[in-house]
Write a protein that holds these residues in place. Structure first.
Motif, PDB file in Angstrom:
ATOM      1  N   PRO A   9       0.809  -1.224   0.000  1.00 31.51           N
ATOM      2  CA  PRO A   9       0.000   0.000   0.000  1.00 31.51           C
ATOM      3  C   PRO A   9       0.845   1.278   0.000  1.00 31.51           C
ATOM      4  CG  PRO A   9      -0.826  -1.550   1.631  1.00 31.51           C
ATOM      5  CD  PRO A   9       0.476  -2.104   1.126  1.00 31.51           C
ATOM      6  N   ALA A  10       1.952   1.282   0.746  1.00 31.75           N
ATOM      7  CA  ALA A  10       2.790   2.485   0.795  1.00 31.75           C
ATOM      8  C   ALA A  10       3.357   2.815  -0.580  1.00 31.75           C
ATOM      9  CB  ALA A  10       3.908   2.309   1.812  1.00 31.75           C
ATOM     10  N   ALA A  11       3.737   1.788  -1.345  1.00 35.31           N
ATOM     11  CA  ALA A  11       4.273   2.007  -2.686  1.00 35.31           C
ATOM     12  C   ALA A  11       3.213   2.582  -3.619  1.00 35.31           C
ATOM     13  CB  ALA A  11       4.821   0.702  -3.257  1.00 35.31           C
ATOM     14  N   LEU A  12       1.945   2.415  -3.273  1.00 37.26           N
ATOM     15  CA  LEU A  12       0.839   2.948  -4.071  1.00 37.26           C
ATOM     16  C   LEU A  12       0.327   4.277  -3.536  1.00 37.26           C
ATOM     17  CD1 LEU A  12      -1.089  -0.409  -4.527  1.00 37.26           C
ATOM     18  CD2 LEU A  12       0.317   0.761  -6.223  1.00 37.26           C
ATOM     19  N   GLY A  13       1.054   4.840  -2.557  1.00 33.98           N
ATOM     20  CA  GLY A  13       0.647   6.125  -1.995  1.00 33.98           C
ATOM     21  C   GLY A  13      -0.411   6.020  -0.916  1.00 33.98           C
ATOM     22  N   LEU A  14      -0.528   4.843  -0.286  1.00 30.12           N
ATOM     23  CA  LEU A  14      -1.522   4.631   0.775  1.00 30.12           C
ATOM     24  C   LEU A  14      -0.824   4.121   2.047  1.00 30.12           C
ATOM     25  CD1 LEU A  14      -4.145   2.826  -1.485  1.00 30.12           C
ATOM     26  CD2 LEU A  14      -4.222   5.208  -0.712  1.00 30.12           C
ATOM     27  N   PRO A  15       0.010   4.956   2.680  1.00 26.02           N
ATOM     28  CA  PRO A  15       0.814   4.482   3.802  1.00 26.02           C
ATOM     29  C   PRO A  15       0.085   4.389   5.141  1.00 26.02           C
ATOM     30  CG  PRO A  15       1.265   6.787   3.429  1.00 26.02           C
ATOM     31  CD  PRO A  15       0.322   6.341   2.322  1.00 26.02           C
ATOM     32  N   VAL A  16      -1.097   4.977   5.265  1.00 25.04           N
ATOM     33  CA  VAL A  16      -1.798   5.020   6.547  1.00 25.04           C
ATOM     34  C   VAL A  16      -2.824   3.884   6.614  1.00 25.04           C
ATOM     35  CG1 VAL A  16      -3.256   6.412   8.082  1.00 25.04           C
ATOM     36  CG2 VAL A  16      -1.474   7.520   6.691  1.00 25.04           C
ATOM     37  N   ALA A  17      -2.635   3.008   7.599  1.00 24.60           N
ATOM     38  CA  ALA A  17      -3.569   1.902   7.826  1.00 24.60           C
ATOM     39  C   ALA A  17      -4.188   2.074   9.208  1.00 24.60           C
ATOM     40  CB  ALA A  17      -2.843   0.564   7.731  1.00 24.60           C
ATOM     41  N   ALA A  18      -5.460   1.759   9.309  1.00 24.24           N
ATOM     42  CA  ALA A  18      -6.144   1.890  10.601  1.00 24.24           C
ATOM     43  C   ALA A  18      -7.248   0.845  10.716  1.00 24.24           C
ATOM     44  CB  ALA A  18      -6.736   3.293  10.751  1.00 24.24           C
ATOM     45  N   TRP A  19      -7.548   0.501  11.957  1.00 29.83           N
ATOM     46  CA  TRP A  19      -8.723  -0.308  12.268  1.00 29.83           C
ATOM     47  C   TRP A  19      -9.786   0.648  12.771  1.00 29.83           C
ATOM     48  CZ3 TRP A  19      -9.292  -5.154  10.817  1.00 29.83           C
ATOM     49  CH2 TRP A  19      -8.161  -5.945  10.625  1.00 29.83           C
ATOM     50  N   ILE A  20     -11.003   0.457  12.320  1.00 28.76           N
ATOM     51  CA  ILE A  20     -12.133   1.266  12.782  1.00 28.76           C
ATOM     52  C   ILE A  20     -13.176   0.314  13.348  1.00 28.76           C
ATOM     53  CG2 ILE A  20     -14.004   2.831  12.132  1.00 28.76           C
ATOM     54  CD1 ILE A  20     -12.221   3.739   9.770  1.00 28.76           C
ATOM     55  N   ARG A  21     -13.556   0.552  14.584  1.00 32.49           N
ATOM     56  CA  ARG A  21     -14.678  -0.183  15.183  1.00 32.49           C
ATOM     57  C   ARG A  21     -15.896   0.730  15.103  1.00 32.49           C
ATOM     58  NH1 ARG A  21     -10.983  -0.328  19.127  1.00 32.49           N
ATOM     59  NH2 ARG A  21     -12.398   0.589  20.650  1.00 32.49           N
ATOM     60  N   LEU A  22     -17.040   0.155  14.806  1.00 32.03           N
ATOM     61  CA  LEU A  22     -18.244   0.964  14.651  1.00 32.03           C
ATOM     62  C   LEU A  22     -19.394   0.349  15.436  1.00 32.03           C
ATOM     63  CD1 LEU A  22     -19.372   2.888  11.641  1.00 32.03           C
ATOM     64  CD2 LEU A  22     -21.031   1.400  12.689  1.00 32.03           C
ATOM     65  N   ARG A  23     -19.996   1.169  16.271  1.00 31.59           N
ATOM     66  CA  ARG A  23     -21.206   0.780  17.007  1.00 31.59           C
ATOM     67  C   ARG A  23     -22.370   1.484  16.323  1.00 31.59           C
ATOM     68  NH1 ARG A  23     -20.899   2.303  22.978  1.00 31.59           N
ATOM     69  NH2 ARG A  23     -19.240   0.768  22.794  1.00 31.59           N
ATOM     70  N   PRO A  24     -23.169   0.737  15.540  1.00 25.71           N
ATOM     71  CA  PRO A  24     -24.212   1.385  14.729  1.00 25.71           C
ATOM     72  C   PRO A  24     -25.380   1.885  15.558  1.00 25.71           C
ATOM     73  CG  PRO A  24     -24.267  -0.991  14.442  1.00 25.71           C
ATOM     74  CD  PRO A  24     -23.124  -0.696  15.362  1.00 25.71           C
ATOM     75  N   GLY A  25     -26.041   2.905  15.010  1.00 27.84           N
ATOM     76  CA  GLY A  25     -27.304   3.348  15.570  1.00 27.84           C
ATOM     77  C   GLY A  25     -28.393   2.352  15.190  1.00 27.84           C
ATOM     78  N   PRO A  26     -29.562   2.460  15.796  1.00 31.19           N
ATOM     79  CA  PRO A  26     -30.653   1.527  15.499  1.00 31.19           C
ATOM     80  C   PRO A  26     -30.998   1.496  14.010  1.00 31.19           C
ATOM     81  CG  PRO A  26     -31.197   2.905  17.391  1.00 31.19           C
ATOM     82  CD  PRO A  26     -29.927   3.455  16.800  1.00 31.19           C
TER      83      PRO A  26
END
Length: 161
Positions: free
Chosen positions: A71-88
């Motif tokens: 990903p970094a070689a493609l210009g996407l160096p930032v990786a993250a995990w996102i947890r999501l608690r949805p609304g109803p």
């Protein structure tokens, strides 16, 4: 036998005998091996390898072959995990949004207080903020940056043969 079974038309899983397990092990090590080379390594004919591969693919044991990119070689160096608690009532919208958001490279339904876990790959923190903004209208997000990867994604372990 690899026949359709039952009223729901599921394909029966092929027997994971020694040859199939060795075939899978070889492909896990190098998915680009040619049929003739696989046949030589396994001590079987090329048509046998092709037939076994077809059965393993049809039954879903082999789900596909992937190209791994940096990903970094493609210009996407930032990786993250996102947890999501949805609304109803937001789950269907979140699933649809995750499916059409290219920065979401993984999406999992999980147990616990949060219902979704996403892995995203972006070019900058600003790009991450843009992705988060798409999801915060559907619920509460918590994100964690991936600082380094100590164990690269790997194949599932095969049973012994």
């Amino acid at each position: 036998m690899n026949a359709l079974t039952g009223p729901d038309q599921r394909i029966e899983k092929p027997q994971l005998d020694e040859i199939n397990l060795r075939l899978l092990a070889e492909l896990q090590h190098d998915p680009r091996l040619r049929t003739t080379e696989l046949a030589r390594r396994l001590g079987v004919s090329a048509p046998t390898v092709r037939e076994r591969l077809a059965r393993l693919e049809e039954s879903g044991v082999i789900r596909g072959f992937r190209l791994e990119l940096d990903p970094a070689a493609l210009g996407l160096p930032v990786a993250a995990w996102i947890r999501l608690r949805p609304g109803p009532g937001q789950n269907p919208r979140i699933i649809e949004l995750a499916g059409r958001t290219p920065e979401v490279v993984e999406c999992h339904r999980i147990s616990g207080e949060d219902c979704f876990l996403f892995r995203v790959q972006v070019g900058s923190i600003g790009d991450l903020e843009t992705v988060l903004d798409k999801f915060t209208v559907h619920g509460q997000t918590t994100s964690s940056f991936i600082v380094s990867t100590t164990v690269e994604p790997r194949n599932v372990p095969l049973p012994p043969y």
